[in-house]
Design a protein around this motif. Structure first.
Motif, PDB file in Angstrom:
ATOM      1  N   ALA A  10       1.132  -1.161  -0.373  1.00 53.99           N
ATOM      2  CA  ALA A  10       0.251   0.123   0.343  1.00 53.99           C
ATOM      3  C   ALA A  10       0.747   0.996   0.171  1.00 53.99           C
ATOM      4  O   ALA A  10       1.788   1.255   0.575  1.00 53.99           O
ATOM      5  N   PRO A  38      -7.357 -11.263   2.416  1.00 52.95           N
ATOM      6  CA  PRO A  38      -8.092  -9.766   3.039  1.00 52.95           C
ATOM      7  C   PRO A  38      -8.058  -9.352   4.169  1.00 52.95           C
ATOM      8  O   PRO A  38      -7.980  -8.512   4.501  1.00 52.95           O
ATOM      9  N   THR A  39      -7.624 -10.022   5.064  1.00 52.85           N
ATOM     10  CA  THR A  39      -7.149  -9.894   5.986  1.00 52.85           C
ATOM     11  C   THR A  39      -5.499  -9.261   6.102  1.00 52.85           C
ATOM     12  O   THR A  39      -5.537  -7.665   6.619  1.00 52.85           O
ATOM     13  N   ILE A  41      -4.323  -7.813   3.495  1.00 50.98           N
ATOM     14  CA  ILE A  41      -4.656  -6.402   2.860  1.00 50.98           C
ATOM     15  C   ILE A  41      -5.347  -5.010   3.588  1.00 50.98           C
ATOM     16  O   ILE A  41      -5.081  -3.737   3.350  1.00 50.98           O
ATOM     17  N   ARG A  42      -6.295  -5.932   4.493  1.00 45.22           N
ATOM     18  CA  ARG A  42      -6.811  -4.367   5.388  1.00 45.22           C
ATOM     19  C   ARG A  42      -5.805  -4.528   6.464  1.00 45.22           C
ATOM     20  O   ARG A  42      -5.820  -2.749   6.803  1.00 45.22           O
ATOM     21  N   VAL A  43      -5.057  -4.819   6.877  1.00 39.55           N
ATOM     22  CA  VAL A  43      -3.803  -4.709   8.100  1.00 39.55           C
ATOM     23  C   VAL A  43      -3.020  -3.345   6.933  1.00 39.55           C
ATOM     24  O   VAL A  43      -2.051  -2.538   8.240  1.00 39.55           O
ATOM     25  N   LYS A  45      -3.525  -2.349   4.478  1.00 40.84           N
ATOM     26  CA  LYS A  45      -3.502  -0.581   4.273  1.00 40.84           C
ATOM     27  C   LYS A  45      -4.313   0.676   5.379  1.00 40.84           C
ATOM     28  O   LYS A  45      -3.495   1.757   5.564  1.00 40.84           O
ATOM     29  N   GLU A  46      -4.360  -0.315   6.366  1.00 38.41           N
ATOM     30  CA  GLU A  46      -4.289   0.875   7.945  1.00 38.41           C
ATOM     31  C   GLU A  46      -3.627   1.101   8.051  1.00 38.41           C
ATOM     32  O   GLU A  46      -3.262   2.121   8.604  1.00 38.41           O
ATOM     33  N   LYS A  49      -2.413   3.885   5.932  1.00 40.02           N
ATOM     34  CA  LYS A  49      -2.907   5.259   5.876  1.00 40.02           C
ATOM     35  C   LYS A  49      -1.950   5.517   7.620  1.00 40.02           C
ATOM     36  O   LYS A  49      -1.869   7.330   7.547  1.00 40.02           O
TER      37      LYS A  49
END
Length: 68
Positions: A10, A38-39, A41-43, A45-46, A49
């Motif tokens: 990311a 998916p998990t 990716i979420r971690v 991206k966060e 950010k």
């Protein structure tokens, strides 16, 4: 780009919205199985950010500036 590995990345942006770095997680395909992606990716991206916000990035401000 090594055979037998997977990665998720990311962008990290500065206060102007310019990409200045990236956060990447790389691992062997045996450990980065399809159902885990998916998990991951979420971690990732966060975390990217949060790093961007520490550099002054504010998505709401950038969107207003470029009229999105």
């Amino acid at each position: 780009m090594t055979e037998g590995t997977r990665s998720v990345a990311a962008p990290i942006r500065d206060w102007k919205g310019k990409v200045v770095s990236a956060l990447t997680v790389v691992g062997p395909i045996q450990r980065m199985q399809d159902y885990k992606i998916p998990t991951i990716i979420r971690v990732v991206k966060e975390a990217a950010k949060e790093a961007s916000e520490r550099l002054g990035y504010d998505e709401r401000f950038i969107r207003k500036t470029i009229n999105i």
